[in-house]
Design a protein around this motif. Structure first.
Motif, PDB file in Angstrom:
ATOM      1  N   GLU A 212      34.148  60.672  64.184  1.00 25.44           N
ATOM      2  CA  GLU A 212      35.369  60.042  63.966  1.00 25.44           C
ATOM      3  C   GLU A 212      34.980  59.271  62.604  1.00 25.44           C
ATOM      4  O   GLU A 212      35.418  59.245  61.003  1.00 25.44           O
ATOM      5  N   ARG A 213      33.421  58.403  62.765  1.00 28.73           N
ATOM      6  CA  ARG A 213      33.271  57.730  61.374  1.00 28.73           C
ATOM      7  C   ARG A 213      32.870  58.549  59.747  1.00 28.73           C
ATOM      8  O   ARG A 213      33.615  58.223  59.094  1.00 28.73           O
ATOM      9  N   SER A 214      32.462  59.506  60.442  1.00 26.11           N
ATOM     10  CA  SER A 214      32.526  60.227  58.650  1.00 26.11           C
ATOM     11  C   SER A 214      33.935  60.985  58.695  1.00 26.11           C
ATOM     12  O   SER A 214      34.268  60.969  57.690  1.00 26.11           O
ATOM     13  N   GLN A 215      35.234  60.933  59.584  1.00 24.03           N
ATOM     14  CA  GLN A 215      36.327  61.368  58.876  1.00 24.03           C
ATOM     15  C   GLN A 215      36.711  60.208  58.318  1.00 24.03           C
ATOM     16  O   GLN A 215      37.639  60.324  57.418  1.00 24.03           O
ATOM     17  N   ARG A 216      36.450  58.859  58.656  1.00 24.18           N
ATOM     18  CA  ARG A 216      37.076  58.166  57.719  1.00 24.18           C
ATOM     19  C   ARG A 216      35.928  56.964  56.997  1.00 24.18           C
ATOM     20  O   ARG A 216      37.477  57.144  55.776  1.00 24.18           O
ATOM     21  N   PHE A 217      34.879  57.872  56.169  1.00 28.05           N
ATOM     22  CA  PHE A 217      34.648  57.520  55.499  1.00 28.05           C
ATOM     23  C   PHE A 217      34.389  58.711  54.199  1.00 28.05           C
ATOM     24  O   PHE A 217      35.471  58.263  52.763  1.00 28.05           O
ATOM     25  N   GLU A 219      36.966  60.179  54.032  1.00 29.68           N
ATOM     26  CA  GLU A 219      38.798  59.623  53.618  1.00 29.68           C
ATOM     27  C   GLU A 219      38.674  58.768  52.810  1.00 29.68           C
ATOM     28  O   GLU A 219      39.287  58.924  52.077  1.00 29.68           O
ATOM     29  N   PHE A 220      38.514  57.805  53.187  1.00 26.61           N
ATOM     30  CA  PHE A 220      37.653  56.540  51.708  1.00 26.61           C
ATOM     31  C   PHE A 220      36.960  57.641  50.265  1.00 26.61           C
ATOM     32  O   PHE A 220      37.851  56.437  49.509  1.00 26.61           O
ATOM     33  N   LYS A 278      32.725  47.683  56.307  1.00 22.14           N
ATOM     34  CA  LYS A 278      34.217  47.676  56.755  1.00 22.14           C
ATOM     35  C   LYS A 278      34.998  48.467  55.567  1.00 22.14           C
ATOM     36  O   LYS A 278      36.306  49.197  55.595  1.00 22.14           O
ATOM     37  N   LYS A 281      35.081  51.867  55.773  1.00 24.90           N
ATOM     38  CA  LYS A 281      35.791  52.611  57.222  1.00 24.90           C
ATOM     39  C   LYS A 281      34.987  52.703  58.092  1.00 24.90           C
ATOM     40  O   LYS A 281      35.520  53.749  58.923  1.00 24.90           O
ATOM     41  N   ILE A 282      33.758  52.333  57.752  1.00 18.17           N
ATOM     42  CA  ILE A 282      32.449  53.331  59.325  1.00 18.17           C
ATOM     43  C   ILE A 282      32.561  51.836  60.490  1.00 18.17           C
ATOM     44  O   ILE A 282      31.933  52.525  61.613  1.00 18.17           O
ATOM     45  N   GLU A 284      35.571  49.385  62.383  1.00 15.26           N
ATOM     46  CA  GLU A 284      36.400  48.626  61.705  1.00 15.26           C
ATOM     47  C   GLU A 284      36.606  46.994  61.833  1.00 15.26           C
ATOM     48  O   GLU A 284      35.384  46.628  62.044  1.00 15.26           O
TER      49      GLU A 284
END
Ligand SMILES: NC(=O)c1ccc[n+]([C@@H]2O[C@H](COP(=O)([O-])OP(=O)(O)OC[C@H]3O[C@@H](n4cnc5c(N)ncnc54)[C@H](OP(=O)(O)O)[C@@H]3O)[C@@H](O)[C@H]2O)c1
Length: 284
Positions: A212-217, A219-220, A278, A281-282, A284
């Protein structure tokens, strides 16, 4: 009559290498534009034609990780051009993903190109510049060689290694008439973000604990693409450095790069690292 200066650029098939090649040619250099695959010559040929400098380029195949071939390639360039005034060590790529998801082989591959490749190319050039009693080696590192970047631990390691090696080299070669400079860009719009990024295999694995953290990154990174700058600025800086008789060691370029280095200097590290985690995005 002033002698025509000769420059070599590695990784000139795209991005900063391509733009630097054209910019050097526009400034009167004869440029040996090297690339690992001559079939990728289309973009540089088109850009050079458009700028009216195609006749100032000598396109050659050169892969900086084919270490044993590099001295021979440099000899061939010397036979063709007589001398080399500037070497722009530009070729590189990036491996992305959490350090936990990256294999040692992926890390090695990153260092093989970004560190050992650039070192091998420079070493092949040193005897030539020593004999000439002159020459300028410009090495494209990154702000990632000044501040560790999350998700780019292998890339940061390669650029830090290159920075340390180059600092030593500069001190060793000054009395030989050889100059060494580092160019440290922030984020610029080139192929390194998409075509030339290698995503660590573990990061793509659905069972990765960092999924999930990889996906958020990811996206960033996608969203921040619009803030990447025009790489022509880096090319223009490289040409200005090449023309300086007494260049500095480091040239940091890009507002984002300058901000990071400044924050690293003035902010308490614990605050800085939380802020970055933060921002990308890795956390919250
Ligand atoms: N763009 C940025 O935001 C940024 C920021 C900081 C630093 N940098 C640095 O700038 C340099 C240039 O990257 P770029 O942004 O212009 O990206 P790019 O458009 O992907 O260009 C990289 C170039 O390096 C070449 N290359 C890769 N491995 C090679 C090898 N083994 N031998 C010879 N050439 C090789 C690529 O060749 P192919 O075309 O065959 O793939 C390509 O021509 C890199 O060192 C990079 O780390 C870029």
């Amino acid at each position: 009559m002033a002698r025509e200066k000769v420059a070599i650029v590695t990784g000139s098939s795209s991005g900063i290498g391509l733009l630097t090649t054209v910019e050097l040619a526009l400034n009167g250099y004869c440029v040996v534009a090297t690339m690992r695959n001559l079939e990728s010559r289309g973009r540089i040929e088109e850009a050079a034609q458009k700028a009216g400098v195609r006749d100032r380029l000598d396109l050659r195949r050169l892969d900086i990780t084919e270490f044993d071939s590099l001295p021979g390639a440099v000899d061939a360039i010397i036979r063709g051009h007589g001398r080399i005034d500037v070497l722009v060590n530009n070729a590189g790529f990036s491996v992305a993903g959490f350090a936990e998801d990256m294999t040692l082989n992926e890390l090695r591959r990153q260092l093989e190109t970004n560190f050992f490749g650039n070192v091998a190319m420079t070493k092949a050039m040193l005897p030539v510049m020593r004999a000439q009693k002159s020459g300028h080696i410009i090495i494209v590192t990154s702000v990632a060689g000044r501040v560790g970047q999350p998700m780019l631990s292998a890339y940061s390691a390669s650029k830090y290694a290159l920075e340390g090696w180059s600092e030593s080299l500069r001190i060793e070669t000054h009395s030989l008439g050889i100059r060494v400079s580092l160019v440290e860009p922030g984020a610029y719009d080139t192929d390194i973000w998409e075509r030339n990024v290698v995503i660590a295999k573990g990061a793509l694995d659905p069972s990765s604990p960092n999924k999930e953290r990889s996906q958020r990154f990811a996206e960033f990174v996608k969203k921040s693409a619009k803030h990447r700058r025009d790489a022509r600025d880096v090319a223009k800086l490289i040409v200005r450095i090449a023309q300086k008789p007494n260049p500095k060691l480091r040239y940091l370029i890009g507002g984002d790069a300058k901000l990071q280095v400044w924050l690293k200097r003035i902010a308490p590290w614990r605050k800085y690292e939380r802020m970055i985690a933060k921002a990308v995005k890795i956390d919250e």
